[in-house]
Design a protein around this motif. Structure first.
Motif, PDB file in Angstrom:
ATOM      1  N   VAL A   1       0.832  -1.205   0.000  1.00 27.80           N
ATOM      2  CA  VAL A   1       0.000   0.000   0.000  1.00 27.80           C
ATOM      3  C   VAL A   1       0.867   1.256   0.000  1.00 27.80           C
ATOM      4  CG1 VAL A   1      -1.656   1.332   1.357  1.00 27.80           C
ATOM      5  CG2 VAL A   1      -1.984  -1.131   1.049  1.00 27.80           C
ATOM      6  N   LEU A   2       1.956   1.237   0.759  1.00 24.96           N
ATOM      7  CA  LEU A   2       2.836   2.398   0.797  1.00 24.96           C
ATOM      8  C   LEU A   2       3.507   2.635  -0.551  1.00 24.96           C
ATOM      9  CD1 LEU A   2       4.558   2.015   4.285  1.00 24.96           C
ATOM     10  CD2 LEU A   2       2.851   3.710   3.608  1.00 24.96           C
ATOM     11  N   ARG A   3       3.819   1.550  -1.264  1.00 28.10           N
ATOM     12  CA  ARG A   3       4.502   1.702  -2.545  1.00 28.10           C
ATOM     13  C   ARG A   3       3.550   2.017  -3.683  1.00 28.10           C
ATOM     14  NH1 ARG A   3       8.506  -2.649  -5.692  1.00 28.10           N
ATOM     15  NH2 ARG A   3       9.008  -1.243  -7.408  1.00 28.10           N
ATOM     16  N   TYR A   4       2.408   1.301  -3.735  1.00 33.89           N
ATOM     17  CA  TYR A   4       1.543   1.404  -4.907  1.00 33.89           C
ATOM     18  C   TYR A   4       0.239   2.158  -4.665  1.00 33.89           C
ATOM     19  CZ  TYR A   4       4.631  -2.165  -6.865  1.00 33.89           C
ATOM     20  OH  TYR A   4       5.727  -2.853  -7.319  1.00 33.89           O
ATOM     21  N   GLY A   5      -0.235   2.208  -3.419  1.00 34.49           N
ATOM     22  CA  GLY A   5      -1.505   2.861  -3.157  1.00 34.49           C
ATOM     23  C   GLY A   5      -2.549   1.868  -2.676  1.00 34.49           C
ATOM     24  N   GLU A   6      -3.813   2.297  -2.681  1.00 31.61           N
ATOM     25  CA  GLU A   6      -4.943   1.505  -2.186  1.00 31.61           C
ATOM     26  C   GLU A   6      -4.884   0.057  -2.663  1.00 31.61           C
ATOM     27  OE1 GLU A   6      -8.547   1.100  -0.097  1.00 31.61           O
ATOM     28  OE2 GLU A   6      -7.348   2.912  -0.281  1.00 31.61           O
ATOM     29  N   TYR A   7      -5.055  -0.892  -1.728  1.00 33.73           N
ATOM     30  CA  TYR A   7      -5.024  -2.299  -2.119  1.00 33.73           C
ATOM     31  C   TYR A   7      -6.230  -2.631  -2.997  1.00 33.73           C
ATOM     32  CZ  TYR A   7      -8.309  -2.953   1.780  1.00 33.73           C
ATOM     33  OH  TYR A   7      -9.389  -2.857   2.629  1.00 33.73           O
ATOM     34  N   SER A   8      -6.070  -3.639  -3.829  1.00 33.77           N
ATOM     35  CA  SER A   8      -7.091  -3.989  -4.812  1.00 33.77           C
ATOM     36  C   SER A   8      -8.296  -4.654  -4.165  1.00 33.77           C
ATOM     37  CB  SER A   8      -6.501  -4.924  -5.868  1.00 33.77           C
ATOM     38  OG  SER A   8      -5.457  -4.301  -6.566  1.00 33.77           O
ATOM     39  N   ARG A   9      -9.469  -4.361  -4.741  1.00 30.30           N
ATOM     40  CA  ARG A   9     -10.709  -4.984  -4.304  1.00 30.30           C
ATOM     41  C   ARG A   9     -11.420  -5.578  -5.509  1.00 30.30           C
ATOM     42  NH1 ARG A   9     -13.557  -0.196  -1.335  1.00 30.30           N
ATOM     43  NH2 ARG A   9     -12.160   1.055  -2.617  1.00 30.30           N
TER      44      ARG A   9
END
Length: 292
Positions: free
Chosen positions: A80-88
């Motif tokens: 999350v810190l590297r790429y952003g919001e986790y996938s849903r």
């Protein structure tokens, strides 16, 4: 000890094993796919691809981009810190097929949309090493020579039942596959109502410039600039994807902070990994034309 009666009956054993496998398959595969397609799982704002984006997605698949880039951010703090919001799951209701991927030769692209300007993507796709010097990504400049077939794209939109306007199909005339794949990249991750972007790197406490008026440091800073910055800011600091840096209007401390920590919302990466000394050398190179 004698074996259970059912173990001595191969037909019954086969039927029982088949039933167990079917139950496991339904619970672990069929039901989750059914749940993904329920209204409750949908995310407001996630829209189907428009004609240009869909054409770009097909180019992305054809060129095998999903073999090196995933499109799924796992629910881990580091991800999350590297790429952003986790996938849903609701993000992928319009994907036929999904492109989650399982290998990251290159970075995950689930949140790439809007991270960089269009010009960055055009240059990166055409000559990847001009942006990332050590990249082993092949060049895709040839996509600029291949046009989009509006009628073929319209048929694909109809098959997938994606909404579109006649003007959107007509607007594909004159568009290239490069235009399409850039449009697709800019779509990725932008439908989420909330996004957590990568956090800027906090630079160390600003110390006195250790290389001011050091000609050797300026020369080394020039080599570092050519390797890491010229692709966006021009070989002669004249600007390009990024703003011109000559003549520079930056204070040296501000310039150090920007280079070291990056500007996540502006698409500029952090160069903290180079270390403070090398960043200061780049600062001195950029400011050298101003006589500093």
């Amino acid at each position: 000890m004698s074996s259970p009666a059912w173990e001595n009956k191969p037909v019954l054993f086969l039927l029982l094993a088949t039933a167990a496998i079917l139950v496991g398959t339904i619970v672990t595969m069929v039901l989750p796919f059914a749940w993904v397609n329920t209204e409750a799982d949908r995310i407001e704002g996630v829209t189907p691809y428009n004609p240009l984006e869909l054409a770009g997605r097909d180019v992305y698949i054809r060129e095998g981009c999903n073999n090196c880039h995933t499109q799924t951010v796992r629910p881990l703090v580091a991800e999350v810190l590297r790429y952003g919001e986790y996938s849903r799951s609701g993000e992928f209701v319009h994907d036929r097929p999904h492109l989650w991927g399982s290998r990251r030769t290159g970075p995950d692209l689930a949140r790439i949309g809007g991270k960089y300007p269009d010009a960055w993507h055009y240059q990166h796709m055409a000559v990847p090493t001009s942006i990332v010097p050590r990249s082993n990504m092949p060049a895709y400049a040839f996509l600029s020579d291949r046009g989009i077939d509006p009628e073929y794209t319209r048929r694909k939109m109809d098959v997938l039942r994606f909404p579109y306007e006649v003007e959107q199909i007509a607007g594909l005339r004159g568009k290239t596959e490069m235009d399409a794949i850039v449009a697709y990249m800019q779509k990725l991750g932008r439908d989420l109502p909330v996004q957590r972007t990568a956090q800027p790197v906090t630079p160390p406490a600003i110390a006195e410039n250790p290389f001011r008026n050091d000609a050797a440091a300026v020369a080394e800073g020039g080599a570092l600039y050519a390797q890491h910055c010229a692709g966006c800011h021009g070989a002669s600091l004249e600007g390009g994807i990024g703003p011109a840096l000559s003549p520079s209007g930056f204070d040296e401390d501000m310039l150090f902070e920007v280079i070291y920590g990056g500007l996540p919302e502006g698409g500029m990466p952090a160069y903290a990994s180079l270390g403070s000394a090398r960043v200061w050398k780049m600062v001195n190179f950029i400011l050298a034309p101003r006589g500093i």
